[in-house]
Motif scaffolding. Structure first.
Motif, PDB file in Angstrom:
ATOM      1  N   PHE A  17       8.587  17.101 -20.484  1.00  0.00           N
ATOM      2  CA  PHE A  17       8.562  18.357 -19.750  1.00  0.00           C
ATOM      3  C   PHE A  17       9.806  18.463 -18.882  1.00  0.00           C
ATOM      4  O   PHE A  17      10.511  17.478 -18.644  1.00  0.00           O
ATOM      5  N   ALA A  18      10.086  19.671 -18.433  1.00  0.00           N
ATOM      6  CA  ALA A  18      11.174  19.928 -17.474  1.00  0.00           C
ATOM      7  C   ALA A  18      10.599  20.829 -16.396  1.00  0.00           C
ATOM      8  O   ALA A  18      10.345  22.010 -16.642  1.00  0.00           O
ATOM      9  N   ASP A  19      10.387  20.280 -15.212  1.00  0.00           N
ATOM     10  CA  ASP A  19       9.797  21.027 -14.101  1.00  0.00           C
ATOM     11  C   ASP A  19      10.818  21.228 -12.986  1.00  0.00           C
ATOM     12  O   ASP A  19      11.655  20.355 -12.733  1.00  0.00           O
ATOM     13  N   VAL A  20      10.715  22.367 -12.326  1.00  0.00           N
ATOM     14  CA  VAL A  20      11.577  22.657 -11.182  1.00  0.00           C
ATOM     15  C   VAL A  20      10.729  22.621  -9.919  1.00  0.00           C
ATOM     16  O   VAL A  20       9.725  23.329  -9.810  1.00  0.00           O
ATOM     17  N   HIS A  21      11.131  21.797  -8.973  1.00  0.00           N
ATOM     18  CA  HIS A  21      10.448  21.693  -7.685  1.00  0.00           C
ATOM     19  C   HIS A  21      11.336  22.330  -6.616  1.00  0.00           C
ATOM     20  O   HIS A  21      12.508  21.976  -6.498  1.00  0.00           O
ATOM     21  N   VAL A  22      10.783  23.266  -5.879  1.00  0.00           N
ATOM     22  CA  VAL A  22      11.528  23.909  -4.782  1.00  0.00           C
ATOM     23  C   VAL A  22      11.156  23.181  -3.497  1.00  0.00           C
ATOM     24  O   VAL A  22      10.005  23.222  -3.053  1.00  0.00           O
ATOM     25  N   VAL A  23      12.116  22.493  -2.928  1.00  0.00           N
ATOM     26  CA  VAL A  23      11.879  21.605  -1.785  1.00  0.00           C
ATOM     27  C   VAL A  23      12.451  22.208  -0.514  1.00  0.00           C
ATOM     28  O   VAL A  23      13.616  22.622  -0.479  1.00  0.00           O
ATOM     29  N   GLN A  24      11.641  22.271   0.513  1.00  0.00           N
ATOM     30  CA  GLN A  24      12.115  22.701   1.824  1.00  0.00           C
ATOM     31  C   GLN A  24      12.865  21.540   2.477  1.00  0.00           C
ATOM     32  O   GLN A  24      12.302  20.488   2.737  1.00  0.00           O
ATOM     33  N   GLN A  25      14.162  21.734   2.717  1.00  0.00           N
ATOM     34  CA  GLN A  25      14.964  20.667   3.308  1.00  0.00           C
ATOM     35  C   GLN A  25      14.586  20.426   4.758  1.00  0.00           C
ATOM     36  O   GLN A  25      14.322  21.367   5.511  1.00  0.00           O
ATOM     37  N   PHE A  26      14.599  19.169   5.134  1.00  0.00           N
ATOM     38  CA  PHE A  26      14.403  18.842   6.539  1.00  0.00           C
ATOM     39  C   PHE A  26      15.590  19.374   7.345  1.00  0.00           C
ATOM     40  O   PHE A  26      16.736  19.330   6.914  1.00  0.00           O
ATOM     41  N   GLY A  27      15.303  19.895   8.524  1.00  0.00           N
ATOM     42  CA  GLY A  27      16.360  20.290   9.449  1.00  0.00           C
ATOM     43  C   GLY A  27      16.993  21.639   9.200  1.00  0.00           C
ATOM     44  O   GLY A  27      17.960  21.996   9.878  1.00  0.00           O
ATOM     45  N   SER A  28      16.486  22.404   8.223  1.00  0.00           N
ATOM     46  CA  SER A  28      17.060  23.723   7.968  1.00  0.00           C
ATOM     47  C   SER A  28      16.047  24.594   7.238  1.00  0.00           C
ATOM     48  O   SER A  28      14.986  24.124   6.825  1.00  0.00           O
ATOM     49  N   GLU A  29      16.407  25.857   7.076  1.00  0.00           N
ATOM     50  CA  GLU A  29      15.550  26.784   6.333  1.00  0.00           C
ATOM     51  C   GLU A  29      15.896  26.787   4.847  1.00  0.00           C
ATOM     52  O   GLU A  29      15.281  27.500   4.065  1.00  0.00           O
ATOM     53  N   GLU A  30      16.886  25.998   4.458  1.00  0.00           N
ATOM     54  CA  GLU A  30      17.334  26.000   3.069  1.00  0.00           C
ATOM     55  C   GLU A  30      16.310  25.337   2.147  1.00  0.00           C
ATOM     56  O   GLU A  30      15.629  24.389   2.530  1.00  0.00           O
TER      57      GLU A  30
END
Length: 208
Positions: free
Chosen positions: A184-197
């Motif tokens: 499989f190929a999955d995309v995980h959207v990760v909230q970075q520590f220390g920013s809104e990015e």
């Protein structure tokens, strides 16, 4: 202006925080001089590079083997080596001056779990395998798979930091995903520590 380490880092990262700050200090001190980062990159050293690299950590086991392809200045490879001391991390880069930097960083940071190979990933011996292969800003997925998936052991994963066009890259690479036995190929959207990015982490699992 050099970006300061955000407050709360020690609480979030725990005992590896000192290693991350020491690495950041090395980049500030020598990164531009050695041609590893541009002066404007230091303005976002933590958010664009260190915390962006740390987004892969949730997809890397606490112990195991990792190969970082196209390590460059050490993103994400050195960040992984610092934050996963029980993993063995092999940093691969084709440019000698970058490998010298990586070796110097390993020595200064006291990382006994990391080593450097000066080579192109596609030229590595067939015996070189890892549980996880990481990559950041190396190539589009269609090309990246050929450079990384042969290094992934059965049941292991490619973990790549990607931009917003990652879904398009997956569509382009359907043939290669089948060729390299991707489960499989999955995309995980990760909230970075220390920013809104938010960071896009692509996980490609190889069939066992």
């Amino acid at each position: 202006m050099v970006e300061s380490a955000p407050a709360g880092g020690a609480g979030h990262f725990g005992e590896v925080w000192d290693g991350l700050t020491a690495f950041a200090d090395m980049i500030v001190r020598e990164g531009e001089k050695r041609g590893l980062v541009g002066p404007r990159e230091l303005d976002r050293l933590w958010t664009r590079h260190i915390f962006n690299s740390a987004a892969v950590l949730d997809y890397i086991p606490r112990a195991g083997s990792v190969i970082d392809v196209g390590s460059g200045a050490g993103f994400p490879g050195l960040v992984v080596a610092i934050c996963r001391p029980e993993c063995t991390v092999t940093l691969v880069d084709s440019m000698e001056r970058r490998c010298i930097w990586l070796s110097d960083a390993i020595e200064e940071l006291g990382l006994s779990n990391a080593e450097v190979i000066n080579a192109r990933s596609e030229s590595l011996p067939a015996t070189v395998r890892a549980d996880v292969v990481t990559a950041r800003a190396v190539a589009r997925l269609k090309k990246l798979l050929g450079w990384t998936m042969p290094l992934v052991g059965a049941g292991g994963s490619l973990i790549a930091l990607k931009g917003v066009s990652v879904d398009e890259e997956i569509d382009e690479a359907v043939g290669e995903l089948k060729r390299y036995r991707a489960a499989f190929a999955d995309v995980h959207v990760v909230q970075q520590f220390g920013s809104e990015e938010r960071t896009h982490v692509l996980e490609v699992r190889k069939r066992a």
